[in-house]
Design an enzyme around this catalytic site. Sequence first.
Site, PDB file in Angstrom:
ATOM      1  N   ASP A 163      34.257  27.479 -62.781  1.00 41.42           N
ATOM      2  CA  ASP A 163      33.762  27.818 -61.443  1.00 41.42           C
ATOM      3  C   ASP A 163      34.186  26.708 -60.487  1.00 41.42           C
ATOM      4  O   ASP A 163      33.768  25.558 -60.634  1.00 41.42           O
ATOM      5  CB  ASP A 163      32.239  27.960 -61.474  1.00 41.42           C
ATOM      6  CG  ASP A 163      31.678  28.537 -60.188  1.00 41.42           C
ATOM      7  OD1 ASP A 163      32.464  29.026 -59.359  1.00 41.42           O
ATOM      8  OD2 ASP A 163      30.446  28.495 -60.009  1.00 41.42           O
TER       9      ASP A 163
ATOM     10  N   ASP B 107      37.585  32.268 -57.312  1.00 44.85           N
ATOM     11  CA  ASP B 107      37.166  30.914 -57.671  1.00 44.85           C
ATOM     12  C   ASP B 107      36.446  30.795 -59.004  1.00 44.85           C
ATOM     13  O   ASP B 107      35.907  29.730 -59.318  1.00 44.85           O
ATOM     14  CB  ASP B 107      36.290  30.318 -56.565  1.00 44.85           C
ATOM     15  CG  ASP B 107      35.004  31.105 -56.341  1.00 44.85           C
ATOM     16  OD1 ASP B 107      34.920  32.241 -56.828  1.00 44.85           O
ATOM     17  OD2 ASP B 107      34.105  30.576 -55.675  1.00 44.85           O
ATOM     18  N   GLU B 108      36.433  31.854 -59.807  1.00 45.37           N
ATOM     19  CA  GLU B 108      35.804  31.717 -61.124  1.00 45.37           C
ATOM     20  C   GLU B 108      36.433  32.673 -62.123  1.00 45.37           C
ATOM     21  O   GLU B 108      36.970  33.719 -61.768  1.00 45.37           O
ATOM     22  CB  GLU B 108      34.292  31.932 -61.048  1.00 45.37           C
ATOM     23  CG  GLU B 108      33.862  33.309 -60.633  1.00 45.37           C
ATOM     24  CD  GLU B 108      32.348  33.488 -60.726  1.00 45.37           C
ATOM     25  OE1 GLU B 108      31.728  32.970 -61.676  1.00 45.37           O
ATOM     26  OE2 GLU B 108      31.787  34.167 -59.844  1.00 45.37           O
TER      27      GLU B 108
END
Length: 355
Positions: free
Chosen positions: A8, A103-104
């Site tokens: 993350d 983003d993860e």
Amino acid sequence: MRKIIHIDMDCYFAAVEMRDFPQYRGKPLAVGGSSDRRGVISTCNYEARAFGVRSAMASAYALKLCPNLILVPGRMEVYKAVSQQIREIFSRYTSLIEPLSLDEAYLDVSDCSLYQGSATRIAEAIRSDIFKETGLTASAGVSPIKFVAKVASDLNKPNGQYVVSPDTLMHFVRALSLGKIPGVGKVTEEKLNALGLKTCADVQQVPQTLLTEHFGKFGAVLYERAHGRDERAIVSHRERKSVGVETTLPKDLHTREACLDVLSSLIPELNRRLGRSASGRRIHKLVVKLKFDDFRQTTIESRAEEPSVRLFESLLSQAFVRAEGRGIRLVGIAAGLVCRSEAEQEGSAQLALSL
């Protein structure tokens, strides 16, 4: 047991802005829409969070909490490009990658022989590579199962990692607050608390039927998670189940006719997105979403064998009744998708909405 890593990125959009514009560093910064256009915060840095600013918060309210907040518009193409860099780093360690957003992502490194197969060291190496090559920090959670890896990635932020080994898995799960389980929102957590259930250990003391009685299918999922079970595989290629478009309005709308005008303006963009991303599938339902001036929202949907703008208009009219005098601050429309049969694919592949 499997070796799952959840990566993350730390306040991703804001971190990219601070990297590219050093003058923002050390100051409260948020990426989002303008406050005078009813904008919403996409993400913010830790300096802004210290003032109570959070993602999905109205920009105007964020500025009240933090008058010195620097608010910048998003640069989505830049964020996508950096995200691709990060995914290329992931691919050095495994081909089993499940992106959840820009983003993860989940990674299954069970078969990775690097660092003697240590998932802890692999996670450290991935985070190090990300920082060296992008200038951004990432946090990680390591666990034998997916949902625990996701929970763990949030426990040592920013720029850290947390490992839940097979030996400590059940102890970790038993102590876990139910609100930490992905999918358990505030309302669900309150309902669970009202039943006397606050931790996974509490759920382990009750029959599954209690949960399914109150929460349906999700109750069965929750029961499994509370017992430390999550057999979901890493899904490398995820088919989109819907395509939608929405807009936050500069001013609240108070008439059905004004909302219908906005709906009409969204149709061309929805058609464009359908043409770009819905190959091999057909529309099976249409959805209208309205968000009210108190930030509550409603959705209404209908099966649609022959989707049309008229059906969208009918759904919006039904949803508007639920406003009960409240202003409308957001209008959204979406099309639910299912796979076409071979016979259907041989016929017309047209997905555009009929007028």
